[in-house]
Design a protein around this motif. Sequence first.
Motif, PDB file in Angstrom:
ATOM      1  N   ALA A   1      18.693  -2.461 -18.785  1.00  0.00           N
ATOM      2  CA  ALA A   1      18.727  -2.310 -17.328  1.00  0.00           C
ATOM      3  C   ALA A   1      17.815  -1.196 -16.842  1.00  0.00           C
ATOM      4  O   ALA A   1      17.293  -1.244 -15.731  1.00  0.00           O
ATOM      5  CB  ALA A   1      20.158  -2.045 -16.854  1.00  0.00           C
ATOM      6  N   ASP A   2      17.610  -0.156 -17.646  1.00  0.00           N
ATOM      7  CA  ASP A   2      16.754   0.971 -17.252  1.00  0.00           C
ATOM      8  C   ASP A   2      15.451   0.876 -18.044  1.00  0.00           C
ATOM      9  O   ASP A   2      15.290   1.481 -19.095  1.00  0.00           O
ATOM     10  CB  ASP A   2      17.461   2.296 -17.526  1.00  0.00           C
TER      11      ASP A   2
ATOM     12  N   SER B   1      26.446   9.912 -10.357  1.00  0.00           N
ATOM     13  CA  SER B   1      26.701  11.266 -10.859  1.00  0.00           C
ATOM     14  C   SER B   1      26.294  11.442 -12.320  1.00  0.00           C
ATOM     15  O   SER B   1      26.463  12.509 -12.881  1.00  0.00           O
ATOM     16  CB  SER B   1      28.186  11.618 -10.705  1.00  0.00           C
ATOM     17  N   TYR B   2      25.780  10.391 -12.923  1.00  0.00           N
ATOM     18  CA  TYR B   2      25.455  10.427 -14.357  1.00  0.00           C
ATOM     19  C   TYR B   2      23.983  10.089 -14.592  1.00  0.00           C
ATOM     20  O   TYR B   2      23.630   9.361 -15.512  1.00  0.00           O
ATOM     21  CB  TYR B   2      26.363   9.461 -15.121  1.00  0.00           C
ATOM     22  N   GLY B   3      23.120  10.619 -13.732  1.00  0.00           N
ATOM     23  CA  GLY B   3      21.684  10.445 -13.917  1.00  0.00           C
ATOM     24  C   GLY B   3      21.163   9.094 -13.487  1.00  0.00           C
ATOM     25  O   GLY B   3      20.090   8.675 -13.933  1.00  0.00           O
ATOM     26  N   GLN B   4      21.887   8.400 -12.619  1.00  0.00           N
ATOM     27  CA  GLN B   4      21.453   7.099 -12.098  1.00  0.00           C
ATOM     28  C   GLN B   4      21.194   6.090 -13.213  1.00  0.00           C
ATOM     29  O   GLN B   4      20.251   5.300 -13.144  1.00  0.00           O
ATOM     30  CB  GLN B   4      20.191   7.274 -11.235  1.00  0.00           C
TER      31      GLN B   4
ATOM     32  N   GLN C   1      19.337   1.691  -4.620  1.00  0.00           N
ATOM     33  CA  GLN C   1      18.333   2.528  -3.976  1.00  0.00           C
ATOM     34  C   GLN C   1      17.417   3.217  -4.969  1.00  0.00           C
ATOM     35  O   GLN C   1      16.224   3.388  -4.721  1.00  0.00           O
ATOM     36  CB  GLN C   1      19.020   3.573  -3.096  1.00  0.00           C
ATOM     37  N   SER C   2      17.954   3.618  -6.112  1.00  0.00           N
ATOM     38  CA  SER C   2      17.161   4.400  -7.059  1.00  0.00           C
ATOM     39  C   SER C   2      16.009   3.595  -7.641  1.00  0.00           C
ATOM     40  O   SER C   2      14.954   4.144  -7.971  1.00  0.00           O
ATOM     41  CB  SER C   2      18.051   4.913  -8.200  1.00  0.00           C
TER      42      SER C   2
ATOM     43  N   LYS D   1      26.925   3.411  -2.683  1.00  0.00           N
ATOM     44  CA  LYS D   1      25.772   2.935  -3.477  1.00  0.00           C
ATOM     45  C   LYS D   1      26.044   3.000  -4.984  1.00  0.00           C
ATOM     46  O   LYS D   1      25.116   3.061  -5.783  1.00  0.00           O
ATOM     47  CB  LYS D   1      24.500   3.737  -3.153  1.00  0.00           C
ATOM     48  N   THR D   2      27.285   2.995  -5.371  1.00  0.00           N
ATOM     49  CA  THR D   2      27.669   3.027  -6.784  1.00  0.00           C
ATOM     50  C   THR D   2      29.115   2.581  -6.895  1.00  0.00           C
ATOM     51  O   THR D   2      29.853   2.552  -5.894  1.00  0.00           O
ATOM     52  CB  THR D   2      27.506   4.452  -7.360  1.00  0.00           C
TER      53      THR D   2
END
Length: 346
Positions: free
Chosen positions: A213-214, A182-185, A167-168, A114-115
């Motif tokens: 994107a976030d 591993s870097y806070g999504q 997923q996040s 998933k990454t």
Amino acid sequence: MEVLIDCYFDKLFAEMERSSLSSRHKRRQLVKYFSDVINSCAQAENLEREDVCERIVLAALRYHNITLVENGSVCLLGKFHNVLYVAAKLCFDWKLRNNEIVSGLLNDMFYCEKTFERIFVGAIFGTRVTHFLSGWKCDFDDRDENLRALVYFMDHAAAGKLEYRCQSTNIVRRFIDVPMESYGQVAPLRVAIQHGAPDILLIMLRYGASTDADKLAPSPIEILLSRLTEYENTAGGNTASHLYPEHLLICLKLLLRTVPTVMVKTPDHVADQSGVYRLPLYEQYPTLVEQNLVPPERSGLVPPELRHLCRCRIRESLFQNWALPHGIKSLQIPESLMSYLDLLRD
């Protein structure tokens, strides 16, 4: 030939311990072994080396998928999954052009992990610290090779028009914007900015990495502005422009090439009272504008130039058509404008 390689592949992996490919050294040994096989088969049977490489990569994907299906579509990890990174190194080393195969490799990586952070971390941080950050040692020799490998896979992801549901956030994103678990999504672009790496930042921006994107978190440019403000506060508001870290100023300069005008979020308490959620940069960070670190055309102080607005719009159209950055070369415009569109100059 295909049957022989598949049988040989199965026999070779059956004799390996499950954890044998967890070590980068072991993966590199296997890559070298298969490279020797590619050379030998090509010479012995008068085949193209790229064709032999294709068959070995397909054998790796087949091995991974068979073990996946036999375990109820749940990856067994260990050698059963790490074989994908042996295949990735072979693809890069032999410059495999078959987009269907490379796209299938990327899809299998994402299905299990998933990454794509294992492809990105070496390009962002180099090879020395990735093991401590994510427990994974890069398969590529140094940061330069990691950068070239990332470009190779970004080219294939764009050619294959690959998108992934994350997923996040349950949002469909392109390869370059898939969060790093591993870097806070957060998206790789944000990690590159937080690390202050202008070279990888430029590559990501040229390929159309999203600067928003976030959406619930501060934008990349807001993170950068906040970091620059920290130096201003440390110096009591009297910081001269040359005292800001050069790598952060370069990152800021690159980001300013991608947005018409910088708008920043207002603090929550101000937004709640006034109903104003975004303000032009010059109102929030006047010192940066006064020191000409942000030109007035990007800060909202004056309208942006028509040429820059055209650049933003053309790049948006190219991005929507999966044509960044290579589609710029197909435009009937002067060479100087091509480099301007490709973010290589102001």
